[in-house]
Each structure stands twice: as C-alpha cells, then as structure tokens.
Design an enzyme around this catalytic site. Sequence first.
Site, short mmCIF file in Angstrom:
data_model
loop_
_atom_site.label_atom_id
_atom_site.label_comp_id
_atom_site.label_asym_id
_atom_site.label_seq_id
_atom_site.Cartn_x
_atom_site.Cartn_y
_atom_site.Cartn_z
CG ASN A 1 -4.44 -0.42 -2.71
OD1 ASN A 1 -4.54 0.23 -1.66
ND2 ASN A 1 -5.40 -1.18 -3.16
CB SER B 1 -7.27 7.23 2.82
OG SER B 1 -8.48 6.56 2.66
N GLY C 1 -1.13 3.61 5.56
CA GLY C 1 -2.08 3.06 6.52
C GLY C 1 -3.49 2.94 6.00
CB THR D 1 0.27 3.70 -2.30
OG1 THR D 1 -0.04 2.43 -1.74
CG2 THR D 1 -0.84 4.12 -3.24
CB THR E 1 0.75 3.73 1.41
OG1 THR E 1 -0.36 3.05 0.86
CG2 THR E 1 0.91 5.06 0.74
#
Length: 566
Positions: free
Chosen positions: A395, A447, A467, A393, A375
């Site tokens: 992913n 996240s 991350g 991102t 990302t």
Amino acid sequence: MIKNFAYILALLCFFVSCKKNNDIKETRKKGLITQNAMVVSARVEASKIGSDILKKGGNAFDAMCATQLSLAIAYPYAGNLGGGGFMVYRKANGNIGSIDFREKAPMAATKDMYLDENGEVIPEKSTLGAMAVGVPGTIAGVFEVHEKLGSLPIEDILKPVIALAHKGVVVTEKQEKRIKHYQPFFPKANKDSIILDKLWKANDTIKYPALAKTLERILKHGRDEFYKGETAKILVKFIQENGGIITEEDLARYKAQWRTPITFTYDDLNIISMSPPSSGGVCLAQIMKMIEPFHLDEYGHNSLKAIQAITEAERRAYADRSFYLGDPDFVKIPIETLINDAYLSGRMADFSFEKATLSSDVSHGNIQIIESNETTHYSIIDQFGNAISATTTLNGAYGSKLYCSELGFFLNNEMDDFSSKPGEPNMFGLIGAEANSIIPEKRMLSSMTPTIVEKNGKLYMSVGTPGGATIITCVLQTILNIHEFGMTMQEAVDAPRFHHQWLPDVIMMEPNSFDKSIIQQLEKLGYTINEEDSPVIGIVDGILVLDDNSYEGGADRRGDDTAVGF
Ligand code: DON
C-alpha cells in the site's frame, strides 16, 4: 508518354513515402525487443531472475513466483512478503484466470477501529505502525500459483531469490532518494532501528540476510511455514508487541482466492482484467465502454476532446466505484449492470463537449488527493506463449513502515484501503461507502488493475502499474496510446498522463507535459487542473506482442524499471 510520366511519378511518391515511413520508424522510441520471452518489472535484478527461470525451461507462472519474491529484495518500497496483490493470466491455449492474494482484515478488526470517541478518523492509525497491517497474502498467492500452474520444482524458484538476498542489491539514485525521503517515518513505526535507517547511498549494496533465512525456512517447510510455522509465530509476536491485533489464527485461516476475471471488448480488443475485491477491472470496463463511441484517434492524443471524453467517463466510473464496490465475499456487487452498455450510455447521456459536468452533480464531497507510486507491477510472457500480469503492494511506501528485522521484511498498511468512515477520504483521496466498510476477514477494495489484452483472439498485451487511485486510468491510457494513437509500447508507457477520480473534482496532470493552450481551454470549459500534486502518475510496465510475434517491452522511464528477455 503521359502514362510513363504518371508511372515514374507514382514510383517517386512511393519511394518518398517509404523514406518518410522509415524515418518515422527510426525515430520511434522502442523498448527491448525479444523473440521468445520477456519479464518487465521495477528492477533489473527481479526481471533477470524471472527471465533466467524462463531460460531454464520454467513457465510464466514459475517466473511470476520468482519475480514477486525478488521484488521484496530488489524493491522493498513495494515488493513484499508482508503485503498482497493480484495476478491475471492467459495461458498459451487461451484459457484465462486470476488470483487474489489480497490482504484481509484481522478477525479482531471492527468497523470503527480507526475512529475516536467522537467518530472522527484518528490520524495515521490506518497508515502507520502495527494497527494498519492487514493479514498478508503474498506467500499464499505465490504457492497457490506454483501449485496450480507452475512447472519447475519450488527449489529452482526460491534458490536464486535466496541468493539475491545474500548477495544484496545495489542502491540506485532513485532508491537513495526514496529511502532518504521516508527515513523520518521509520522511527515512528519501529521501536528499534531498522536496516533502512542507515544513510544508504547510490552504488552501496544492501544485503538482506534475515530475509534469506526466512525464505530458506519457507523453502524447507513450504507455504505453511509463513502461515502456521515458526515464521508465523515470530511475525504474530512481533506485530502484537508493536500494538497490532493480528493473531496466529488470522494467519492460519488466510487463503488466496482464484477469481473469474472481468472481460469486455473495446473495438477489436478483448480485455481481461482483475475482478473485485479490486475495482480495477470493473472501473476500466466502465470507462472504456463509456468512451468507445467517441473517435479518440481523430481527436488526437492528449487533445482537448480526448481529455474531456476520458475525464467525464472517469468521473462517472469512480463515483460508482465509491458506492458499489467492495469484497465480493461480503457484499453483493451488480457487476453485470455496472458494465452493461445500456447502463453506461445512460451514465454519459448528460455529457457535453461544451461544459464540464460537476462532480457535485454526480454526488458530493470535498476532499484532498495526494498521489504516489508505492505499489509495483510486473508483466511476463514466456517462450510457450503464456502471459501473466501481476500487481503487488504494501500500500504506502514501505507499507506501514513497520519492519520485522528478525524476518527481514516490511508489513503493509493495506487496512487504509478500507473506508474507515463513509465519505472520509483514504490516503489516495478515495472515499468509500458501506460496501467497503471494515468487517473481520473481509478484503479491502483495491484499484490494482493487472490486465491482459487480446486482439483478434490472440495475445496482444500484458500491462499494469502502481499509483493508488490512478492505477486504473494509467492502464486505460496505455492501452489507448497503443490502440487509438499508434504508439509503441515504450512510447505508450512514457507518454504524459492525466487522471480524474470523481472526487476531488480536478484533473491531475503530470507537470509541464500538456499543451498550455489545451489546459486553458479546459479551464474555460469549467475543469479544474492540478499540475502540482503529482510529479509522476503511475509507473507502467507492459509487454506488447508485435506483428511478427516478437515482444516489445515497455519499462516506464519514471522508475528504475527494466525489461529483460531473450
Ligand atoms: O490496492 C490498492 O489500490 C492500493 N493499496 C494500491 C497502492 C498503490 O498503488 C500505492 N501507490 N501509489
């Protein structure tokens, strides 16, 4: 005489201590310092375009639009038009907000779409190729930000980005390695060869004429070009020819959403972070509230007790993440309770420094984790005092690896962020429950944790990172490194990091960066340490407001990240 002697001694001590402090200051590693404005991103080209927009009189939101789109050219590994992201902002007047331009499930998506007839997850179906693609949100996000908060005409923002696509970007050594590493996967997702199949070497220049054309059409026709125009038609035809299920209606119905950020205090800091469908803000709040009563500054950075307290809070927060969090437009999330002091002190009640809590006592499971940093994050503060923090991102690295050569960009594999099967880990080893199951038009749980921090009511920091599952704990450690351990912004982003996410029940550590005796003591207390799987945990970028109101950029040493400003 005695008085005089004491006076001289005090003076001497003062000079010695000044000298010592100066020595400390001189040896401190600092990032770029600027007086007016700054952009920190994964590549110098993107930071420069953002900074130039600011120099021209644009604000942080104009620069956000330009930086976001430039990253699709300068950093196609994660920068994108075919993905999505989140942005948190704080305006100079103190107003805060956030936007969610996260991908969503196509209307033809079904709960079991990644399972075979025996109910088992079909390998790679949610990660590689057209079935993995969620409906992209980036262009909707950029135009929404520009319309609501930008100040320059859209031409001024898009033209330098288009020029960059024509001019091309010089390959760095890190990029050469990344492209080489992922090249075997490109033919698995694409029928024809793609631009990154070529053996690109450091110092070569990669140009993106097809992407320039797409952006020119977007400049001419606006946001709807991507969601309803010729670009939409080309994109849908391409995805469907490759076996995907995204329709023109999916694109036409996509909308970015303004969301109320999660806010909470930690000591004298006020933290503003992303709300669901990202788990970032809620998890960060849970962890920080759980560790607030401990004296981390006294324990020391990456000391035994600091690692224990942080790990145990992380374990408990990620267990909650897995069960409660999902898209708030589809599931009811008890946010107030989850970040409530009484609830969180109850969660930590069984923690003891004498022994590790077992994740199997918090819940159960046995899974693998593989970390990476696919990302990308950028932080911007403008000359007016507006700040943004944005994470975006595809992913996985180059997303689904599916590259639309006609349009010039990669498509995401964000569908893997859904829980394909309860209890089964996704590519980040995260497991989910019903709250994150696949439903048509639902957004998959993230996240990503773009975060802004205030101190004494004033802007203090903008920070974030890639991350996967480690994003939240990387942002956490960066804030703590500054607030608890007195680091500079550059030191804070560079410092070695560790991570725990409930399951698997291991502390991941960046290799050869932690004191061996601390690792041994942790193991004695019942912790399992993994130093093998994550050579790098996160690539954090951030900006810190210094006491004299200048800015210090923190551009992570782990990437090609660069701060540019004036
Ligand atoms: O939204 C998320 O949480 C993930 N799709 C982010 C992926 C990521 O950070 C990739 N790098 N490891």
